[in-house]
Write a protein that holds these residues in place. Structure first.
Motif, mmCIF file in Angstrom:
data_model
loop_
_atom_site.group_PDB
_atom_site.id
_atom_site.type_symbol
_atom_site.label_atom_id
_atom_site.label_comp_id
_atom_site.label_asym_id
_atom_site.label_seq_id
_atom_site.Cartn_x
_atom_site.Cartn_y
_atom_site.Cartn_z
ATOM 1 N N THR A 39 0.882 -1.082 0.068
ATOM 2 C CA THR A 39 -0.077 -0.064 -0.207
ATOM 3 C C THR A 39 0.968 1.261 0.002
ATOM 4 O O THR A 39 1.926 0.996 0.213
ATOM 5 C CB THR A 39 -1.010 0.110 1.240
ATOM 6 O OG1 THR A 39 0.028 0.157 2.565
ATOM 7 C CG2 THR A 39 -1.777 -1.039 1.315
ATOM 8 N N LEU A 41 0.752 3.537 2.108
ATOM 9 C CA LEU A 41 1.145 3.774 3.442
ATOM 10 C C LEU A 41 2.167 3.100 3.869
ATOM 11 O O LEU A 41 3.078 3.469 4.517
ATOM 12 C CB LEU A 41 0.045 3.593 4.379
ATOM 13 C CG LEU A 41 -0.041 3.875 5.875
ATOM 14 C CD1 LEU A 41 0.250 5.473 5.796
ATOM 15 C CD2 LEU A 41 -1.269 3.589 6.670
ATOM 16 N N ASP A 42 2.357 1.544 3.395
ATOM 17 C CA ASP A 42 3.577 1.037 3.657
ATOM 18 C C ASP A 42 4.654 1.479 2.964
ATOM 19 O O ASP A 42 5.676 1.535 3.853
ATOM 20 C CB ASP A 42 3.373 -0.604 3.265
ATOM 21 C CG ASP A 42 2.224 -1.295 3.793
ATOM 22 O OD1 ASP A 42 1.947 -1.135 4.909
ATOM 23 O OD2 ASP A 42 1.719 -2.262 3.217
ATOM 24 N N ALA A 44 5.163 4.590 1.956
ATOM 25 C CA ALA A 44 5.582 5.752 2.952
ATOM 26 C C ALA A 44 6.482 5.629 4.143
ATOM 27 O O ALA A 44 7.252 6.286 4.627
ATOM 28 C CB ALA A 44 4.309 6.611 3.035
ATOM 29 N N GLY A 45 5.998 4.520 4.918
ATOM 30 C CA GLY A 45 6.773 4.265 6.012
ATOM 31 C C GLY A 45 8.179 3.881 5.843
ATOM 32 O O GLY A 45 9.008 4.198 6.548
ATOM 33 N N GLU A 92 1.508 8.518 -4.506
ATOM 34 C CA GLU A 92 0.623 8.717 -2.948
ATOM 35 C C GLU A 92 1.467 8.417 -2.133
ATOM 36 O O GLU A 92 1.382 9.189 -0.920
ATOM 37 C CB GLU A 92 -0.486 7.767 -3.333
ATOM 38 C CG GLU A 92 -1.673 7.926 -1.818
ATOM 39 C CD GLU A 92 -2.116 9.309 -1.918
ATOM 40 O OE1 GLU A 92 -2.321 9.784 -0.530
ATOM 41 O OE2 GLU A 92 -2.212 9.918 -2.773
ATOM 42 N N ALA A 93 2.410 7.615 -2.034
ATOM 43 C CA ALA A 93 3.602 7.227 -0.975
ATOM 44 C C ALA A 93 4.357 8.387 -0.844
ATOM 45 O O ALA A 93 4.624 8.983 0.392
ATOM 46 C CB ALA A 93 4.152 6.247 -1.225
ATOM 47 N N LEU A 96 2.414 11.304 1.017
ATOM 48 C CA LEU A 96 2.225 10.694 2.286
ATOM 49 C C LEU A 96 3.400 10.834 3.104
ATOM 50 O O LEU A 96 3.643 11.606 4.211
ATOM 51 C CB LEU A 96 1.824 9.242 2.417
ATOM 52 C CG LEU A 96 0.272 8.929 2.041
ATOM 53 C CD1 LEU A 96 0.205 7.551 2.225
ATOM 54 C CD2 LEU A 96 -0.689 9.556 3.027
ATOM 55 N N THR A 97 4.578 10.832 2.546
ATOM 56 C CA THR A 97 5.772 10.997 3.121
ATOM 57 C C THR A 97 6.127 12.620 3.223
ATOM 58 O O THR A 97 6.750 13.010 4.100
ATOM 59 C CB THR A 97 6.994 10.200 2.023
ATOM 60 O OG1 THR A 97 6.878 8.937 2.101
ATOM 61 C CG2 THR A 97 8.447 10.548 2.726
ATOM 62 N N ALA A 100 4.083 13.560 6.281
ATOM 63 C CA ALA A 100 4.733 12.977 7.423
ATOM 64 C C ALA A 100 6.032 13.353 7.733
ATOM 65 O O ALA A 100 6.380 13.748 9.111
ATOM 66 C CB ALA A 100 4.868 11.344 6.959
#
Length: 164
Positions: A39, A41-42, A44-45, A92-93, A96-97, A100
């Motif tokens: 995903t 979100l994954d 981006a983490g 998208e990542a 999000l990054t 964040a």
């Protein structure tokens, strides 16, 4: 049946973990690569941890801002390549990054950001968005603008598609 299933999973992990470990990937990158679906979100983490590591390493070496940005760019490019994620997911990542990392554009004219590494994230986001077709990439499909619609619109005189 449960015993056979857990035995099969155990054997599969035993065989695959050394092969994945030999790739030189970090533990977080291995978890992302091992997952069947990734995903934004994954990703981006993973990107966030890579940015933090790159930033910390560069600052510890007393590097100047341009070197920090270069290290962050290298780290992000490595994460993107290793994830093998589609461009729309990478876009998208990166968004999000950017959020964040608490990145804020301080001076739009000079392109100055509040934290080192933010310019690298924004540059990659711009590159991916442009590759997807600019503003059309914000749509649900991330389609390329003008695809299947003939020539791109005339934007200025002197353009190949502008009326003479």
């Amino acid at each position: 049946m449960k015993m056979w299933m857990s035995l099969a999973v155990g054997i599969g992990l035993t065989l695959s973990v050394p092969a994945v470990a030999a790739t030189g990937m970090s533990a977080a990158q291995q978890r992302v690569a091992a997952a069947n679906t990734i995903t934004a979100l994954d990703l981006a983490g993973v990107m966030g941890r890579s940015i933090d590591t790159a930033r910390t390493t560069a600052v510890a070496a007393s590097s100047e801002a341009s070197i920090i940005e270069a290290r962050v760019t290298e780290a992000l490019e490595g994460d993107i390549i290793e994830s093998a994620a589609p461009a729309i997911l990478v876009q998208e990542a990166l968004r999000l990054t950017l959020a964040a990392q608490s990145c804020a554009l301080v001076d739009r004219q000079l392109g100055t950001w509040n934290r080192s590494g933010c310019a690298a994230i924004d540059d990659l986001l711009t590159t991916v968005t442009t590759a997807l077709g600019g503003p059309a990439a914000a749509g649900p499909t991330g389609g390329i603008a003008g695809a299947g619609n003939g020539a791109p619109p005339a934007s200025a005189s002197g353009s190949d598609y502008a009326p003479d």
